[in-house]
Write a protein that holds these residues in place. Structure first.
Motif, PDB file in Angstrom:
ATOM      1  N   MET A   1      39.753  68.873  74.592  1.00  0.00           N
ATOM      2  CA  MET A   1      38.508  68.839  74.181  1.00  0.00           C
ATOM      3  C   MET A   1      38.204  68.004  73.077  1.00  0.00           C
ATOM      4  O   MET A   1      37.274  67.204  73.099  1.00  0.00           O
ATOM      5  CB  MET A   1      37.883  70.031  73.893  1.00  0.00           C
ATOM      6  CG  MET A   1      36.558  70.179  73.662  1.00  0.00           C
ATOM      7  SD  MET A   1      35.564  69.980  75.311  1.00  0.00           S
ATOM      8  CE  MET A   1      33.807  69.870  74.543  1.00  0.00           C
ATOM      9  N   ARG A   2      39.034  67.574  72.201  1.00  0.00           N
ATOM     10  CA  ARG A   2      38.858  66.664  71.113  1.00  0.00           C
ATOM     11  C   ARG A   2      39.225  65.304  71.509  1.00  0.00           C
ATOM     12  O   ARG A   2      40.206  64.912  71.007  1.00  0.00           O
ATOM     13  CB  ARG A   2      39.957  67.191  70.058  1.00  0.00           C
ATOM     14  CG  ARG A   2      39.193  68.509  69.333  1.00  0.00           C
ATOM     15  CD  ARG A   2      40.296  68.898  68.362  1.00  0.00           C
ATOM     16  NE  ARG A   2      39.719  70.198  67.871  1.00  0.00           N
ATOM     17  CZ  ARG A   2      38.981  70.263  66.678  1.00  0.00           C
ATOM     18  NH1 ARG A   2      38.387  69.496  66.049  1.00  0.00           N
ATOM     19  NH2 ARG A   2      38.790  71.485  66.230  1.00  0.00           N
ATOM     20  N   PHE A   4      36.964  62.829  71.664  1.00  0.00           N
ATOM     21  CA  PHE A   4      36.160  61.793  71.094  1.00  0.00           C
ATOM     22  C   PHE A   4      36.663  61.133  69.885  1.00  0.00           C
ATOM     23  O   PHE A   4      37.683  61.642  69.009  1.00  0.00           O
ATOM     24  CB  PHE A   4      34.950  62.555  70.436  1.00  0.00           C
ATOM     25  CG  PHE A   4      33.584  62.612  71.257  1.00  0.00           C
ATOM     26  CD1 PHE A   4      33.959  62.386  72.596  1.00  0.00           C
ATOM     27  CD2 PHE A   4      32.560  62.853  70.974  1.00  0.00           C
ATOM     28  CE1 PHE A   4      33.092  62.562  73.561  1.00  0.00           C
ATOM     29  CE2 PHE A   4      31.395  62.947  71.882  1.00  0.00           C
ATOM     30  CZ  PHE A   4      31.678  62.713  73.016  1.00  0.00           C
ATOM     31  N   HIS A   6      35.631  58.717  66.565  1.00  0.00           N
ATOM     32  CA  HIS A   6      34.422  58.322  65.938  1.00  0.00           C
ATOM     33  C   HIS A   6      33.993  57.029  66.153  1.00  0.00           C
ATOM     34  O   HIS A   6      32.809  56.703  65.982  1.00  0.00           O
ATOM     35  CB  HIS A   6      34.288  58.689  64.434  1.00  0.00           C
ATOM     36  CG  HIS A   6      34.136  60.238  64.186  1.00  0.00           C
ATOM     37  ND1 HIS A   6      33.106  60.977  64.428  1.00  0.00           N
ATOM     38  CD2 HIS A   6      35.078  61.195  63.787  1.00  0.00           C
ATOM     39  CE1 HIS A   6      33.051  62.119  64.106  1.00  0.00           C
ATOM     40  NE2 HIS A   6      34.347  62.238  63.534  1.00  0.00           N
ATOM     41  N   LEU A   9      32.452  57.145  69.462  1.00  0.00           N
ATOM     42  CA  LEU A   9      31.084  57.773  68.950  1.00  0.00           C
ATOM     43  C   LEU A   9      30.148  56.690  68.604  1.00  0.00           C
ATOM     44  O   LEU A   9      28.939  56.568  68.616  1.00  0.00           O
ATOM     45  CB  LEU A   9      31.055  58.975  68.202  1.00  0.00           C
ATOM     46  CG  LEU A   9      31.863  60.100  69.012  1.00  0.00           C
ATOM     47  CD1 LEU A   9      32.084  61.225  67.852  1.00  0.00           C
ATOM     48  CD2 LEU A   9      30.831  60.686  69.901  1.00  0.00           C
TER      49      LEU A   9
ATOM     50  N   ARG B  51      32.535  65.734  66.553  1.00  0.00           N
ATOM     51  CA  ARG B  51      33.746  66.007  67.570  1.00  0.00           C
ATOM     52  C   ARG B  51      34.260  67.424  67.312  1.00  0.00           C
ATOM     53  O   ARG B  51      35.447  67.722  67.434  1.00  0.00           O
ATOM     54  CB  ARG B  51      34.868  65.042  67.361  1.00  0.00           C
ATOM     55  CG  ARG B  51      35.496  64.962  65.908  1.00  0.00           C
ATOM     56  CD  ARG B  51      36.657  63.955  65.809  1.00  0.00           C
ATOM     57  NE  ARG B  51      37.331  64.106  64.591  1.00  0.00           N
ATOM     58  CZ  ARG B  51      38.333  63.217  64.328  1.00  0.00           C
ATOM     59  NH1 ARG B  51      38.733  62.188  64.800  1.00  0.00           N
ATOM     60  NH2 ARG B  51      38.898  63.405  63.034  1.00  0.00           N
ATOM     61  N   SER B  64      30.864  69.006  70.651  1.00  0.00           N
ATOM     62  CA  SER B  64      31.086  67.536  70.417  1.00  0.00           C
ATOM     63  C   SER B  64      30.103  66.613  70.998  1.00  0.00           C
ATOM     64  O   SER B  64      29.707  67.114  72.162  1.00  0.00           O
ATOM     65  CB  SER B  64      32.523  67.117  71.030  1.00  0.00           C
ATOM     66  OG  SER B  64      33.515  67.867  70.400  1.00  0.00           O
ATOM     67  N   GLY B  65      29.801  65.507  70.463  1.00  0.00           N
ATOM     68  CA  GLY B  65      28.826  64.736  71.248  1.00  0.00           C
ATOM     69  C   GLY B  65      28.069  63.848  70.095  1.00  0.00           C
ATOM     70  O   GLY B  65      28.517  63.722  69.066  1.00  0.00           O
ATOM     71  N   THR B 293      34.681  66.110  60.701  1.00  0.00           N
ATOM     72  CA  THR B 293      34.189  66.257  61.984  1.00  0.00           C
ATOM     73  C   THR B 293      32.693  65.541  62.508  1.00  0.00           C
ATOM     74  O   THR B 293      32.541  64.986  63.406  1.00  0.00           O
ATOM     75  CB  THR B 293      33.896  67.680  62.562  1.00  0.00           C
ATOM     76  OG1 THR B 293      32.873  68.379  61.956  1.00  0.00           O
ATOM     77  CG2 THR B 293      35.082  68.519  62.225  1.00  0.00           C
ATOM     78  N   THR B 294      32.039  65.524  61.331  1.00  0.00           N
ATOM     79  CA  THR B 294      30.607  64.878  61.586  1.00  0.00           C
ATOM     80  C   THR B 294      30.550  63.933  60.768  1.00  0.00           C
ATOM     81  O   THR B 294      30.509  63.857  59.362  1.00  0.00           O
ATOM     82  CB  THR B 294      29.657  66.122  61.499  1.00  0.00           C
ATOM     83  OG1 THR B 294      30.259  67.293  62.442  1.00  0.00           O
ATOM     84  CG2 THR B 294      28.360  65.799  62.062  1.00  0.00           C
TER      85      THR B 294
END
Lengths: 326, 305
Positions: A1-2, A4, A6, A9, B51, B64-65, B293-294
């Motif tokens: 699932m991980r 992504f 950054h 993104l 993520r 995640s997105g 994560t963000t």
């Protein structure tokens, strides 16, 4: 699932239209489907795995890579109806058709997916996954999917994600076609028993479908058909539906990895040779071939973009061997 | 001697207010200097990517997105003290699905109505000590499952992560938010220092859209403390940082082992031609459940009339 990064993104934030994984959420109303797998008509007796009447097992000649999962598949067509297979490259399935695919690891069933036609419209298909309980006694509808099920790394797709691939063909069904059932892969049994074919199909399967080329070429072309052609094809289905990749439009290229029954005379006739050589495949140079590069990648830009977190090492070796010998 | 004592009193007062009840919203802090009514409108966009932001269901423990939170802020000053406010947030997000696809979702967060008072407490030697109190009530419009796919709740969770859980009253569906915030600010012509505390009480009014096995609570409380510093480097340019620490004391839904979440923002403030101002901010949660994560960044355009 991980998956992504950054970086990916950030790129997506700057250019949302550049992200090829964005799908239309065309899940259909999965509430029309039973909550339990045992109620879907697959088994007469789930505990004994006794198939219901008119349910037939099948095995495609070329399998989709699913991170090493073991798979079993079944199909059902309502009594009095047949699959219209007069056009061997565009089968049409009657209302009420059901196809199931079971995924397991080390003998433990993880999920069973159901794809069914619910109406006469082209888009009247609904798909969902049934998530197996740990005790294997039943599988329950999981329309939102699930992550890392039963202690494995296996992810169950959300219902809408199914159509990211299945919308890539007008008939919605993948892996149950003239190519997948009519071609008998090397050292394999026929994918559909003859009595089942007689019950399910309007016309007999083409008698002698053979993928051209050497064994490596046949395996490579079959692999690309199974793993890439649901998006990379020129059927035009993507324009009318909500699949993630539309090679006719979004990405602006014209790759086609389909095997077509009328283009099996030689390797040069196949869509892969006609559209991909010189573009993502460099003859004799697997290291310079984008196809190998993207297949070997997981994360941003990976191919296939969905439903896999592990590189298919065998598949990559097959591509390298094939491209190296071109 | 008396001057020194006054300074100590002011500093002590600032410390007490900072520790036991100060406000966390910059929107309601500046007192008017006259009796005129003024309207301040701000368009605030914050883009974020994550993520692995935590989510409340067992089926989806993480989100995640990427996406953007848009917010329209309006504040009407009815005089030198009283202010009425409105915040209307909307989240546009792309949420990663289990097989790696991305689905787009537009989700309303909870709009908020507020009333606040802001008063100067002390003014000496070019410095002012200001205090502000603000009470806000949220309109419970946010939903977990508006589209039948649990996407809206996850889009809101993404936005919540982008703001380091410091605005949970906006992004929590199924609750009636009642928010008391207090702020104290010490400022001069070039410098501004602030301390604030926000107490968002989230009263559960609905569990619609949540899977049955989800753990919910009748009340949620996630206090937020903020310390801010701003320096005006040029007449038209200022640099500001306002770290926020959220104490996830009682979650309205789900549970967490990571009770504290720090958010580190850095903002560049540009004074454009009257009446426009522009803020550019980048921020990242540090440590806690969101650390690493963000990330988020955005722009805020403000106009005062």
């Amino acid at each position: 699932m991980r998956k992504f990064s950054h970086f990916g993104l950030a790129a997506a934030l700057l250019c949302p239209a550049c992200d090829p994984r964005v799908c239309a959420d065309r899940a259909g109303d999965t509430r029309v489907l039973p909550d339990r797998l045992s109620e879907t008509g697959l088994f007469d007796n789930l505990a004994e795995e006794r198939l219901a009447p008119r349910v037939h097992a099948y095995t495609p000649a070329f399998a989709l890579w699913s991170d090493g999962a073991d798979k079993r598949r079944w199909v059902y067509v309502p009594e009095g109806k047949r699959i219209d297979d007069r056009n061997p490259d565009d089968w049409r399935f009657p209302v009420g058709t059901k196809l199931w695919k079971e995924f397991s690891h080390d003998g433990v069933r993880l999920e069973t997916r159901l794809l069914t036609r619910t109406g006469a419209g082209e888009a009247d298909w609904v798909a969902t996954a049934y998530l197996w309980r740990a005790d294997q006694s039943e599988a329950l509808r999981a329309p939102y999917g699930a992550i890392d099920v039963l202690g494995t790394a296996h992810n169950v797709p959300a219902s809408g994600e199914c159509f990211a691939c299945h919308d890539g063909r007008p008939g919605k069904v993948l892996g149950f076609s003239a190519i997948q059932l009519g071609v008998v892969a090397d050292d394999a049994e026929p994918g559909l028993a003859s009595d089942a074919a007689a019950e399910l199909l309007s016309d007999p399967l083409p008698a002698s479908l053979e993928v051209p080329g050497t064994r490596t070429e046949r395996e490579a072309l079959g692999y690309l058909h199974a793993n890439c052609s649901h998006c990379h094809n020129q059927s035009g289905a993507g324009e009318a539906a909500g699949k993630c990749l539309d090679p006719n439009d979004q990405l602006g290229f014209a790759l086609d990895f389909s095997l077509q029954t009328d283009a099996l005379g030689s390797t040069a006739q196949t869509a892969t040779y006609r559209t991909a050589l010189g573009k993502v495949i460099v003859r004799g140079a697997p290291d310079d071939s984008k196809l190998v590069e993207l297949m070997s990648r997981r994360g941003s830009g990976q191919m296939p973009p969905l439903a896999t977190e592990e590189v298919d090492q065998h598949g990559v070796q097959l591509m390298r061997a094939w491209i190296g010998a071109l | 001697m008396r001057q020194g004592l006054a300074r100590w009193r002011a500093a002590l007062l600032a410390l007490v207010v900072a520790l036991f009840g100060t406000g966390a919203h910059a929107e309601a802090t500046q007192p008017n200097n006259d009796d005129r009514r003024t309207l301040t409108l701000a368009f605030d966009s914050l883009s974020m990517s994550s993520r692995g932001a935590p989510y409340v269901t067992t089926a989806f423990p993480e989100v995640s997105g990427y996406g953007v939170r848009l917010r329209l802020d309006a504040e009407l000053a009815l005089g030198p003290v009283l202010k009425l406010g409105l915040r209307v947030p909307l989240v546009l997000a792309r949420i990663e699905q289990p097989a790696g696809g991305l689905f787009g979702e537009a989700a309303w967060a909870n709009p908020e109505l507020s009333a606040g008072v802001a008063q100067p407490w002390l003014a000496r030697d070019g410095w002012q000590l200001l205090g502000a109190t603000r009470l806000a009530i949220g309109l419970p419009l946010a939903e977990y499952d508006a589209s039948g796919s649990e996407l809206s709740g996850r889009a809101l969770a993404l936005a919540d992560a982008g703001e380091g859980f410091a605005e949970s009253e906006l992004y929590t569906p199924g609750v009636l938010p009642i928010v008391l915030s207090e702020r104290v600010m010490l400022k001069s012509s070039r410098f501004r220092f602030g301390a604030a505390l926000k107490l968002p009480l989230l009263v559960r009014i609905s569990e619609a859209g949540l899977p049955r096995q989800t753990e919910t609570h009748a009340l949620g409380l996630e206090p937020v403390a903020e310390l801010s510093a701003r320096v005006e480097l040029l007449r038209w340019f200022a640099l500001e940082s306002a770290p926020r620490l959220t104490w996830r004391l009682l979650l309205p839904v789900g549970s967490t082992t990571s009770k504290l979440q720090l958010l580190l923002p850095v903002a560049l403030h540009f004074r454009l031609a009257q009446p426009l101002e522009l803020d550019a901010v980048v921020q990242a949660p540090v440590a806690g459940a969101l650390g690493g994560t963000t990330f988020a960044g955005g722009l805020r355009v403000t106009a005062s009339f």
